[in-house]
Design an enzyme around this catalytic site. Sequence first.
Site, PDB file in Angstrom:
ATOM      1  CD1 TRP A 127      -2.336  -2.285   1.790  1.00 55.49           C
ATOM      2  CD2 TRP A 127      -3.111  -1.273  -0.053  1.00 55.49           C
ATOM      3  NE1 TRP A 127      -3.430  -3.009   1.176  1.00 55.49           N
ATOM      4  CE2 TRP A 127      -3.701  -2.329   0.206  1.00 55.49           C
ATOM      5  CE3 TRP A 127      -3.413  -0.355  -1.316  1.00 55.49           C
ATOM      6  CZ2 TRP A 127      -4.931  -2.512  -0.984  1.00 55.49           C
ATOM      7  CZ3 TRP A 127      -4.523  -0.537  -2.050  1.00 55.49           C
ATOM      8  CH2 TRP A 127      -5.194  -1.669  -1.759  1.00 55.49           C
ATOM      9  CG  ASP A 142      -3.096   3.854   4.431  1.00 57.46           C
ATOM     10  OD1 ASP A 142      -4.288   3.683   5.055  1.00 57.46           O
ATOM     11  OD2 ASP A 142      -2.756   3.175   3.284  1.00 57.46           O
ATOM     12  CE  LYS A 154      -9.030  -3.135   3.293  1.00 57.88           C
ATOM     13  NZ  LYS A 154      -7.522  -2.278   3.055  1.00 57.88           N
TER      14      LYS A 154
HETATM   15  C1  LIG Z   1      -7.485  -1.547   1.961  1.00 59.39           C
HETATM   16  C2  LIG Z   1      -6.199  -0.488   2.130  1.00 59.39           C
HETATM   17  C3  LIG Z   1      -6.135   0.636   1.193  1.00 59.39           C
HETATM   18  C4  LIG Z   1      -6.966   0.715   0.040  1.00 59.39           C
HETATM   19  O1  LIG Z   1      -8.385   1.271   0.287  1.00 59.39           O
HETATM   20  P1  LIG Z   1      -9.464   1.571  -0.629  1.00 59.39           P
HETATM   21  O2  LIG Z   1     -10.508   2.007   0.135  1.00 59.39           O
HETATM   22  O3  LIG Z   1      -9.820   0.342  -1.500  1.00 59.39           O
HETATM   23  O4  LIG Z   1      -8.926   2.588  -1.689  1.00 59.39           O
HETATM   24  C5  LIG Z   1      -5.032   1.461   1.299  1.00 59.39           C
HETATM   25  N1  LIG Z   1      -4.310   1.133   2.235  1.00 59.39           N
HETATM   26  C6  LIG Z   1      -4.490   0.235   3.076  1.00 59.39           C
HETATM   27  C7  LIG Z   1      -3.456   0.087   4.292  1.00 59.39           C
HETATM   28  C8  LIG Z   1      -5.278  -0.661   3.234  1.00 59.39           C
HETATM   29  O5  LIG Z   1      -5.438  -1.646   4.041  1.00 59.39           O
END
Ligand SMILES: *Cc1c(COP(=O)(O)O)cnc(C)c1O
Length: 367
Positions: free
Chosen positions: A107, A177, A201
Amino acid sequence: MSTAEKRVYNFSAGPAVLPMSVLQKAQEHLLCLPGAGASILEISHRSKPFIEILDHAIANLTKLLNVPDTHKIVFLQGGSRLQFSMIPMNFLKGSNQTADYILTGAWGKKAYAEAKKEGETNVAWNGGDEGFNRLPKDEELQLSSNSAYTYFTSNETIEGVQFSGEPNVGDSPLICDTSSDFLHRPLPIANYGMVYACAQKNAGPAGVTVAIIREDLLDRASDTLPGYCDYRQHVNNGSMYNTPPTFSIYLMNLVFEWLLNDVGGLEKMHSANKEKAAILYNAIDASHGFYAGHAHPSSRSLMNVTFRLPNDELQDKFVAEAAKNDLSSLKGHRSVGGIRASIYNAMPIEGVTLLGQFMTEFCQANA
Ligand SMILES: *Cc1c(COP(=O)(O)O)cnc(C)c1O
């Protein structure tokens, strides 16, 4: 209950398990939100019942994370992916500064690729050569002297490596993030320039991304940005620049209430998460190499436990037999293979205990 109605232990990486009591409450309110005369799906985002939900969501999140008044909370769409672009658009573009990226997994790499399109970037550390199986020590970071911000991913969902604290980046605003470990522990928001997470998540359903932004950073953006991509529009319009994802915000607020009232706050959530993860890592460590953990023990994630079996055949057998035991969605990400057990906040300890027992028995039968 018919088979179709039976709930299993769901180890999906995302969208992922939600607390049972949250689902029950949403079901109860689905036909008629108390006082609204209609469902949450049918009312205006300008209506009093929705504005109350939005206000509560902000108040509850502020309480959970102790968000200081230097920081603003906004609810956005476009997932975390859009943040990969909005962050450099707002905080880097046209600045003559360099954005530092700490790459600890898939990511972070994707976020870095988007930032390169907007301005000068620097890779402060890259774990790719080692297969993203560990985190850097502070002394390994190579930050630029005119850093616009330093970006990192607190939990790399695919590889299962997680920071247990913040990297030391001096005066550079820290941007994180936290998509796959948001609200899994208390977070010192005052130490961050910005924290963000898509909900699906660890904090709710797909469709909403929450961002907590230090207000002084907002001045960096240029007026030429597309309206939606300018954080100031969302802050100044109280997350109502466009129609917000009303149902996702409603459900995420129910998760906030669950964390506050049923779990008892993020310290308690953190203890529970440590206890759950220990069950699976103990099963890995006790297997004498039958299960090979991907992450270095010092970098292990409390959220996504990743490991391999001796061969693909055994891995497929593991996934299939686990599913027969109501342990679902254990296959690793298609890019890395292996097994991944995502044990987010809402995964009950009973599910993890069952998986731990299954791992031990499967190892005894197949090693
Ligand atoms: C799932 C995830 C993303 C992507 O998220 P989207 O909502 O599908 O754009 C980005 N960063 C991390 C750490 C993730 O687990």
